[in-house]
Design an enzyme around this catalytic site. Structure first.
Site, PDB file in Angstrom:
ATOM      1  CE  LYS A  25     -41.845 -31.501 -38.480  1.00 41.60           C
ATOM      2  NZ  LYS A  25     -40.420 -31.790 -38.213  1.00 41.60           N
ATOM      3  CG  ASN A  26     -38.064 -34.084 -40.192  1.00 38.01           C
ATOM      4  OD1 ASN A  26     -38.814 -33.114 -40.019  1.00 38.01           O
ATOM      5  ND2 ASN A  26     -37.470 -34.723 -39.203  1.00 38.01           N
ATOM      6  NE  ARG A  71     -44.222 -27.198 -35.580  1.00 42.01           N
ATOM      7  CZ  ARG A  71     -43.134 -27.687 -35.015  1.00 42.01           C
ATOM      8  NH1 ARG A  71     -43.008 -27.733 -33.719  1.00 42.01           N
ATOM      9  NH2 ARG A  71     -42.146 -28.129 -35.749  1.00 42.01           N
ATOM     10  NE  ARG A 109     -34.072 -25.470 -36.494  1.00 45.74           N
ATOM     11  CZ  ARG A 109     -33.076 -24.775 -35.972  1.00 45.74           C
ATOM     12  NH1 ARG A 109     -33.305 -23.768 -35.169  1.00 45.74           N
ATOM     13  NH2 ARG A 109     -31.838 -25.065 -36.286  1.00 45.74           N
ATOM     14  NE  ARG A 113     -34.209 -27.752 -33.410  1.00 47.66           N
ATOM     15  CZ  ARG A 113     -35.277 -28.283 -34.000  1.00 47.66           C
ATOM     16  NH1 ARG A 113     -36.470 -27.991 -33.583  1.00 47.66           N
ATOM     17  NH2 ARG A 113     -35.127 -29.095 -35.020  1.00 47.66           N
ATOM     18  N   PRO A 114     -28.740 -24.084 -32.540  1.00 51.61           N
ATOM     19  CG  PRO A 114     -26.495 -24.407 -32.016  1.00 51.61           C
ATOM     20  CD  PRO A 114     -27.873 -24.892 -31.688  1.00 51.61           C
ATOM     21  CB  ILE A 115     -28.176 -22.207 -37.977  1.00 49.77           C
ATOM     22  CG1 ILE A 115     -28.215 -20.684 -37.791  1.00 49.77           C
ATOM     23  CG2 ILE A 115     -29.559 -22.795 -37.822  1.00 49.77           C
ATOM     24  CD1 ILE A 115     -28.891 -19.972 -38.961  1.00 49.77           C
ATOM     25  CG  ASP A 116     -22.795 -23.683 -34.633  1.00 51.42           C
ATOM     26  OD1 ASP A 116     -23.955 -24.122 -34.443  1.00 51.42           O
ATOM     27  OD2 ASP A 116     -21.780 -24.300 -34.282  1.00 51.42           O
ATOM     28  CG  LEU A 117     -22.485 -27.315 -37.019  1.00 47.00           C
ATOM     29  CD1 LEU A 117     -23.064 -28.684 -36.710  1.00 47.00           C
ATOM     30  CD2 LEU A 117     -20.961 -27.361 -36.983  1.00 47.00           C
ATOM     31  CG  ASP A 174     -37.553 -36.072 -34.583  1.00 46.81           C
ATOM     32  OD1 ASP A 174     -37.092 -35.326 -33.709  1.00 46.81           O
ATOM     33  OD2 ASP A 174     -37.580 -35.762 -35.795  1.00 46.81           O
ATOM     34  CB  CYS A 206     -39.882 -28.618 -31.252  1.00 48.25           C
ATOM     35  SG  CYS A 206     -41.328 -29.446 -31.889  1.00 48.25           S
TER      36      CYS A 206
HETATM   37  C1  UD1 Z   1     -33.779 -32.210 -38.079  1.00 44.75           C
HETATM   38  C2  UD1 Z   1     -35.241 -32.579 -38.041  1.00 44.75           C
HETATM   39  C3  UD1 Z   1     -35.684 -32.832 -36.608  1.00 44.75           C
HETATM   40  C4  UD1 Z   1     -34.779 -33.875 -35.945  1.00 44.75           C
HETATM   41  C5  UD1 Z   1     -33.318 -33.488 -36.099  1.00 44.75           C
HETATM   42  C6  UD1 Z   1     -32.362 -34.567 -35.597  1.00 44.75           C
HETATM   43  C7  UD1 Z   1     -36.110 -31.355 -39.951  1.00 44.75           C
HETATM   44  C8  UD1 Z   1     -36.976 -30.238 -40.452  1.00 44.75           C
HETATM   45  N1  UD1 Z   1     -36.009 -31.498 -38.602  1.00 44.75           N
HETATM   46  O1  UD1 Z   1     -33.643 -30.991 -37.348  1.00 44.75           O
HETATM   47  O2  UD1 Z   1     -37.020 -33.322 -36.638  1.00 44.75           O
HETATM   48  O3  UD1 Z   1     -35.083 -33.957 -34.579  1.00 44.75           O
HETATM   49  O4  UD1 Z   1     -33.009 -33.265 -37.493  1.00 44.75           O
HETATM   50  O5  UD1 Z   1     -32.582 -35.758 -36.255  1.00 44.75           O
HETATM   51  O6  UD1 Z   1     -35.553 -32.106 -40.719  1.00 44.75           O
HETATM   52  N2  UD1 Z   1     -26.596 -28.241 -34.203  1.00 44.75           N
HETATM   53  C9  UD1 Z   1     -25.610 -27.320 -33.898  1.00 44.75           C
HETATM   54  N3  UD1 Z   1     -25.268 -26.417 -34.857  1.00 44.75           N
HETATM   55  C10 UD1 Z   1     -25.863 -26.388 -36.093  1.00 44.75           C
HETATM   56  C11 UD1 Z   1     -26.851 -27.341 -36.384  1.00 44.75           C
HETATM   57  C12 UD1 Z   1     -27.209 -28.258 -35.416  1.00 44.75           C
HETATM   58  O7  UD1 Z   1     -25.061 -27.313 -32.804  1.00 44.75           O
HETATM   59  O8  UD1 Z   1     -25.494 -25.536 -36.914  1.00 44.75           O
HETATM   60  C13 UD1 Z   1     -27.004 -29.224 -33.165  1.00 44.75           C
HETATM   61  C14 UD1 Z   1     -28.446 -29.018 -32.723  1.00 44.75           C
HETATM   62  O9  UD1 Z   1     -28.551 -28.023 -31.735  1.00 44.75           O
HETATM   63  C15 UD1 Z   1     -28.799 -30.384 -32.221  1.00 44.75           C
HETATM   64  C16 UD1 Z   1     -28.026 -31.314 -33.165  1.00 44.75           C
HETATM   65  O10 UD1 Z   1     -27.000 -30.507 -33.737  1.00 44.75           O
HETATM   66  O11 UD1 Z   1     -28.329 -30.557 -30.922  1.00 44.75           O
HETATM   67  C17 UD1 Z   1     -28.889 -31.919 -34.270  1.00 44.75           C
HETATM   68  O12 UD1 Z   1     -29.422 -30.912 -35.063  1.00 44.75           O
HETATM   69  P1  UD1 Z   1     -29.766 -31.099 -36.605  1.00 44.75           P
HETATM   70  O13 UD1 Z   1     -29.360 -32.443 -37.075  1.00 44.75           O
HETATM   71  O14 UD1 Z   1     -29.254 -29.915 -37.342  1.00 44.75           O
HETATM   72  O15 UD1 Z   1     -31.350 -31.014 -36.570  1.00 44.75           O
HETATM   73  P2  UD1 Z   1     -32.310 -30.160 -37.471  1.00 44.75           P
HETATM   74  O16 UD1 Z   1     -31.837 -30.178 -38.884  1.00 44.75           O
HETATM   75  O17 UD1 Z   1     -32.593 -28.848 -36.826  1.00 44.75           O
END
Ligand code: UD1
Length: 425
Positions: free
Chosen positions: A25-26, A401, A96, A125-129, A309, A120
């Site tokens: 899936k990922n 999902r 997502r 789950r911010p996207i600041d990075l 996961d 989920c």
């Molecule tokens: C992906 C996977 C998800 C998995 C996760 C961690 C997909 C579609 N989903 O989610 O199944 O659980 O990796 O292995 O591939 N974070 C920030 N700022 C950001 C981005 C992330 O603070 O800009 C934090 C998140 O809140 C979280 C951590 O970093 O606490 C990990 O997130 P991330 O690795 O980005 O997970 P996803 O890509 O959303």
């Protein structure tokens, strides 16, 4: 009241037999985004038929991408025509998995519009990075009418250091940098197998991406990408779920279609509890559960550490272990959603912030429980397999999902599970 599906699980059957994992899936979600950046015809094999992908295909169709065919695990997309670089928020449900669309659309159209993201409810789950990295490459971002609007006259290469090795941020930067001018380096990048799967596809499509030691990538931008075909890797989380399902029922199964190196942490932890796990060849894992298995401790980490996961499923397993287990969730702050439901089945678990302490019990009883997220839902199914009596797991949509026919695969191994329609309030 809404119509929902539920699973009725008759517990106590030992799983036995062979089952094949679907594609990851990922992997497929970012790969679909990558196909947009390619601006050509691409074919993916080993594609899982999951609801998240179906939603994503609807979204990209609305943008102007043609889904040429999706049959028997093979998906062909044609992204040659003009597209609208805007991801719609369909049915109030934003996905997502669209997060990597930002990098792909910026690479291709120099513009991306995205609604706020769903997925989920396991943390903020911010996207600041993602934004920080793409800004460093010359993108400006603003929120307008509920959409995040990114714009870049030209994406320029740079050095990016990620404060945390976020999977999504790494994938977005790879996509943007693949078509940027010059050479980008991403440091402290995610090392998950799905990130390497994306790179393998992009390189086949003409990108120039190489790993740099330690934990980074160097991306030499190219003028354009071209069509190709790519077989995606097996789903390591599905494999982990099936392994734990076998162990919790003290069964014996062979799980194929998976590279054991991608799920080594789960193999190691199952072995620590006393289960026998053997790796056979390049793509099969044999699991043999044992009665009276031991407790163990787990801390979720980025790859190759124990995957967040597969954490809820392991908690279900540890509820029946001999002794106390400590599980620390260090990736998402709200990932213990299944625990309240497990307690209704007789589990004894104490949660303080990011730590769950599980006191092993002799048996679980059946109950009606509700899936609240994808992996937590799977955890409840596993508990149902081991419980006395018939457990009902409601809100199946969360599980559908991201798992391709989890119930059918478990039935193939001898589980007794019926899918039913029901009204849910
Ligand atoms: C992906 C996977 C998800 C998995 C996760 C961690 C997909 C579609 N989903 O989610 O199944 O659980 O990796 O292995 O591939 N974070 C920030 N700022 C950001 C981005 C992330 O603070 O800009 C934090 C998140 O809140 C979280 C951590 O970093 O606490 C990990 O997130 P991330 O690795 O980005 O997970 P996803 O890509 O959303």
């Amino acid at each position: 009241m809404t119509k929902e599906q539920a699973l009725l699980i008759e517990g106590g059957k030992r799983l036995n037999g062979t089952v094949r994992c679907s594609g990851a899936k990922n992997s497929i979600l970012p790969l679909v985004a990558a196909a947009i950046a390619v601006r050509d015809v691409v074919t993916f094999q080993n594609v899982p038929d999951i609801a998240d992908l179906r939603s994503l295909l609807e979204l990209i169709t609305a943008m102007g991408i043609t889904v040429v065919s999706f049959k028997d695990g093979e998906l062909t997309l044609d992204s040659r025509g003009p597209i609208e670089p805007r991801v719609e928020n369909t049915n109030g449900y934003s996905l997502r998995g669209t997060q990597t669309m930002v990098g792909a659309l910026l690479a291709r159209e120099h513009r991306a519009m995205l609604p706020s993201l769903g997925g989920c409810s396991i943390g903020a789950r911010p996207i600041d990075l993602h934004i920080k990295g793409l800004r460093a490459m010359g993108t400006s971002f603003e929120w307008k009418d509920g959409y995040l609007v990114g714009q870049a006259a030209a994406l320029k290469a740079c050095d990016v250091y990620l404060d945390f090795p976020s999977v999504g941020a790494t994938e977005n930067l790879l996509l943007a940098a693949a078509l940027a001018e010059g050479t980008t380096r991403v440091f402290n990048a995610a090392q998950e197998p799905e990130v390497y799967d994306l790179i393998s596809f992009l390189n086949k499509a003409g990108a120039r991406i190489v790993p740099v030691f330690p934990f980074g990538f160097r991306i030499e931008g190219v003028g354009q990408l071209h069509g190709t075909s790519h077989r995606i890797i097996g789903d390591r989380i599905e494999a982990g779920t099936l392994m734990i399902a076998t162990a919790i029922t003290q069964g014996e199964s062979t799980i194929t279609g998976i590279d054991a190196r991608h799920i080594w942490s789960v193999i190691a932890k199952l072995r620590e509890t006393g289960a026998n796990v053997d790796v056979q060849g390049d793509d099969a894992i044999v699991v043999q559960g044992v009665e009276g298995y031991r407790s163990t401790d787990i801390r979720t980490l980025t790859f190759p550490g124990y995957p967040t996961d597969a954490q809820p499923q392991m908690i279900s397993y540890l509820t029946l272990a001999r002794g106390n287990s400590v599980v620390v969730e260090s990736i998402f702050e709200n990932r213990f959603g299944a625990i309240l439901e497990l307690e209704r089945m007789g589990a004894r678990i104490k949660v303080t912030e990011e730590t769950a302490i599980i006191e092993g019990v002799e048996s679980l009883n059946s109950a009606t429980v509700q899936a609240k997220d994808l992996r937590g839902g799977a955890a409840l199914v596993l508990a149902g397999l081991a419980a006395h009596g018939t457990t009902t797991v409601k809100s199946l949509r969360h599980i559908d999902r991201g798992y391709e026919a989890l119930d059918a695969k478990l039935c193939q191994l001898g589980a007794s599970i019926t899918r039913v329609d029901r009204e849910e309030g």
